[in-house]
Design a protein around this motif. Structure first.
Motif, PDB file in Angstrom:
ATOM      1  N   PRO A 178      11.476   1.510  -7.376  1.00 26.16           N
ATOM      2  CA  PRO A 178      10.466   1.008  -6.443  1.00 26.16           C
ATOM      3  C   PRO A 178      11.100   0.167  -5.340  1.00 26.16           C
ATOM      4  CG  PRO A 178       9.812   0.605  -8.731  1.00 26.16           C
ATOM      5  CD  PRO A 178      11.251   1.028  -8.749  1.00 26.16           C
ATOM      6  N   ILE A 179      10.496   0.167  -4.170  1.00 23.12           N
ATOM      7  CA  ILE A 179      10.962  -0.701  -3.093  1.00 23.12           C
ATOM      8  C   ILE A 179      10.757  -2.156  -3.498  1.00 23.12           C
ATOM      9  CG2 ILE A 179      10.598   0.996  -1.283  1.00 23.12           C
ATOM     10  CD1 ILE A 179       7.953  -0.423  -0.622  1.00 23.12           C
ATOM     11  N   ALA A 180      11.454  -3.042  -2.831  1.00 24.41           N
ATOM     12  CA  ALA A 180      11.459  -4.444  -3.233  1.00 24.41           C
ATOM     13  C   ALA A 180      10.098  -5.105  -3.053  1.00 24.41           C
ATOM     14  CB  ALA A 180      12.527  -5.205  -2.455  1.00 24.41           C
ATOM     15  N   VAL A 181       9.445  -4.841  -1.915  1.00 25.30           N
ATOM     16  CA  VAL A 181       8.169  -5.486  -1.607  1.00 25.30           C
ATOM     17  C   VAL A 181       7.118  -4.404  -1.402  1.00 25.30           C
ATOM     18  CG1 VAL A 181       6.923  -7.026  -0.067  1.00 25.30           C
ATOM     19  CG2 VAL A 181       9.367  -7.411  -0.508  1.00 25.30           C
ATOM     20  N   GLN A 182       6.236  -4.255  -2.360  1.00 26.15           N
ATOM     21  CA  GLN A 182       5.199  -3.233  -2.266  1.00 26.15           C
ATOM     22  C   GLN A 182       3.963  -3.826  -1.597  1.00 26.15           C
ATOM     23  OE1 GLN A 182       4.679  -1.366  -6.140  1.00 26.15           O
ATOM     24  NE2 GLN A 182       6.255   0.103  -5.635  1.00 26.15           N
ATOM     25  N   GLY A 184       1.904  -3.904   2.559  1.00 26.04           N
ATOM     26  CA  GLY A 184       1.835  -3.350   3.897  1.00 26.04           C
ATOM     27  C   GLY A 184       1.466  -1.882   3.886  1.00 26.04           C
ATOM     28  N   GLY A 185       1.371  -1.300   5.087  1.00 28.97           N
ATOM     29  CA  GLY A 185       0.993   0.083   5.235  1.00 28.97           C
ATOM     30  C   GLY A 185       2.134   1.041   4.996  1.00 28.97           C
ATOM     31  N   PHE A 186       1.846   2.335   5.198  1.00 33.14           N
ATOM     32  CA  PHE A 186       2.821   3.378   4.900  1.00 33.14           C
ATOM     33  C   PHE A 186       4.111   3.197   5.693  1.00 33.14           C
ATOM     34  CE2 PHE A 186       4.759   7.537   5.189  1.00 33.14           C
ATOM     35  CZ  PHE A 186       4.553   8.104   3.944  1.00 33.14           C
ATOM     36  N   SER A 187       4.003   2.965   7.005  1.00 28.88           N
ATOM     37  CA  SER A 187       5.203   2.852   7.832  1.00 28.88           C
ATOM     38  C   SER A 187       6.055   1.661   7.437  1.00 28.88           C
ATOM     39  CB  SER A 187       4.815   2.752   9.306  1.00 28.88           C
ATOM     40  OG  SER A 187       4.240   3.950   9.756  1.00 28.88           O
ATOM     41  N   ALA A 188       5.405   0.530   7.148  1.00 26.98           N
ATOM     42  CA  ALA A 188       6.151  -0.659   6.757  1.00 26.98           C
ATOM     43  C   ALA A 188       6.885  -0.431   5.447  1.00 26.98           C
ATOM     44  CB  ALA A 188       5.210  -1.854   6.642  1.00 26.98           C
ATOM     45  N   ARG A 189       6.236   0.249   4.531  1.00 29.93           N
ATOM     46  CA  ARG A 189       6.889   0.530   3.247  1.00 29.93           C
ATOM     47  C   ARG A 189       8.002   1.559   3.406  1.00 29.93           C
ATOM     48  NH1 ARG A 189       2.903  -0.055  -1.809  1.00 29.93           N
ATOM     49  NH2 ARG A 189       1.453  -1.599  -0.998  1.00 29.93           N
ATOM     50  N   LEU A 190       7.763   2.563   4.254  1.00 30.76           N
ATOM     51  CA  LEU A 190       8.792   3.574   4.455  1.00 30.76           C
ATOM     52  C   LEU A 190      10.063   2.964   5.019  1.00 30.76           C
ATOM     53  CD1 LEU A 190       9.380   6.612   4.264  1.00 30.76           C
ATOM     54  CD2 LEU A 190       8.503   6.844   6.599  1.00 30.76           C
ATOM     55  N   ASP A 191       9.918   1.945   5.853  1.00 36.16           N
ATOM     56  CA  ASP A 191      11.091   1.272   6.402  1.00 36.16           C
ATOM     57  C   ASP A 191      11.942   0.622   5.319  1.00 36.16           C
ATOM     58  OD1 ASP A 191      10.532   1.961   9.018  1.00 36.16           O
ATOM     59  OD2 ASP A 191       9.423   0.123   9.445  1.00 36.16           O
ATOM     60  N   GLN A 192      11.347   0.354   4.164  1.00 40.08           N
ATOM     61  CA  GLN A 192      12.089  -0.272   3.069  1.00 40.08           C
ATOM     62  C   GLN A 192      12.830   0.734   2.197  1.00 40.08           C
ATOM     63  OE1 GLN A 192      10.206  -3.476   0.778  1.00 40.08           O
ATOM     64  NE2 GLN A 192       8.405  -3.238   2.087  1.00 40.08           N
TER      65      GLN A 192
END
Length: 336
Positions: A178-182, A184-192
């Protein structure tokens, strides 16, 4: 496939609406009505649309025409959605639709992640209709709307480091961290998403690409039953996005099948990383139901993502897939 004309009527009705609402939420109606028609529920299409109508917005305004000379400057600009749709309407009117799809698929594939993967899913539904039934003007227009939406929301993923994976698709999805910080929206999460496990990276033969992509769709669909509680809506796309690619392969040259597999894996794995729950949850479906009964329950529930996941589950066709569809009905709010 629906031969009553109802699907065409619904598509004509929907093409006065834009591909999104509120500047970010996807119009799911074209995908859902195609799924209803594909599974023998054409009689329910307009009734379902009446319930969904409050989620539709007017077709957006045009800015300036997209041309063969300047299309790259408009790629990924959501303000140009109407321009892009107009471009593809002209393209499919002038050339055979498989030729248009073949030209644009490799151009659009790197940006599969835009619009939360909805554009490629819409294209997959449109292609299924064109491959399995009569080629009509509304169905060609629907392909144009899907491709135009994809071009407007084109969003490549950042360079992703490769991590050790696993041989099977299910095991490979299990290795996705999993990404570190789940949040925000799709784009913000994709950046992670900075690293993903490697899976099927060495596949080059078209038949192997098709087989691996089928395996991925099955694994991601099964996984929803035990992991969908991480985010009931968004985790649907870990299965439906690769299935859209799988549905499109027969319309594409086989040279494009292996790169399509790699893009589909990255999308499914990225969505898994972005919305994974802390732990899986056991799930026992409420009795044994036939696929037809499961789809009837999805229609009665009405949620667009439930309908689309159930549509994919019926493609997979086994008990664990039916359980995933039923789980989505428990996790999602009915259409109201």
């Amino acid at each position: 496939m629906d031969t009553t004309g109802t699907l065409d009527e619904a598509l004509v009705r929907l093409h006065d609406s834009g591909p999104e609402r509120l500047g970010r939420l996807t119009n799911h109606a074209p995908m859902a009505v195609e799924a209803l028609a594909a599974h023998g529920q054409a009689r329910s299409v307009h009734r379902w649309l009446d319930l969904y109508a409050h989620k539709l917005e007017e077709f957006p305004s045009r800015v300036e025409p997209v041309t063969d000379a300047d299309w790259s400057a408009a790629l990924g600009d959501p303000r140009r959605a109407a321009d892009w749709i107009g471009y593809f309407e002209r393209e499919v009117a002038e050339r055979p639709w498989p030729e248009v799809l073949t030209l644009w698929w490799p151009r659009l594939l790197p940006g599969l992640y835009g619009g939360s993967t909805h554009p490629v899913i819409r294209v997959g539904h449109a292609v299924r209709t064109l491959l399995s039934g009569e080629v009509t003007e509304p169905r060609l227009a629907e392909l144009a709307h899907g491709l135009g939406y994809w071009a407007a929301r084109h969003r490549p993923v950042a360079v992703v480091a490769s991590l050790p994976g696993a041989d099977g698709a299910a095991a490979a999805l299990d290795t996705v961290a999993p990404i570190a910080v789940q949040d925000g929206g799709f784009s913000a999460r994709l950046d992670q998403v900075r690293a993903l496990p490697v899976w099927a990276a060495s596949v080059t033969e078209p038949s192997d690409a098709y087989r691996h992509l089928t395996e991925l769709v099955r694994a991601a669909t099964h996984r929803y039953a035990t992991h969908g509680h991480g985010e009931a809506t968004m985790l649907v796309h870990a299965a439906t996005a690769p299935n859209a690619v799988l549905r499109t392969l027969p319309a594409l040259p086989q040279t494009l099948w292996a790169p399509s597999l790699r893009a589909a894996w990255t999308a499914s794995a990225a969505v898994t990383a972005m919305y994974a729950p802390a732990a899986p949850a056991d799930y026992t479906p409420p009795g044994a139901l036939t696929p037809e009964e499961v789809f009837e329950r999805a229609l009665a529930h009405g949620d667009e993502h439930v309908i689309k996941l159930t549509d994919t589950a019926l493609d997979v066709g086994d008990g664990p897939a039916m359980a995933a569809a039923l789980r989505s009905m428990e996790l999602s709010a009915p259409l109201a």
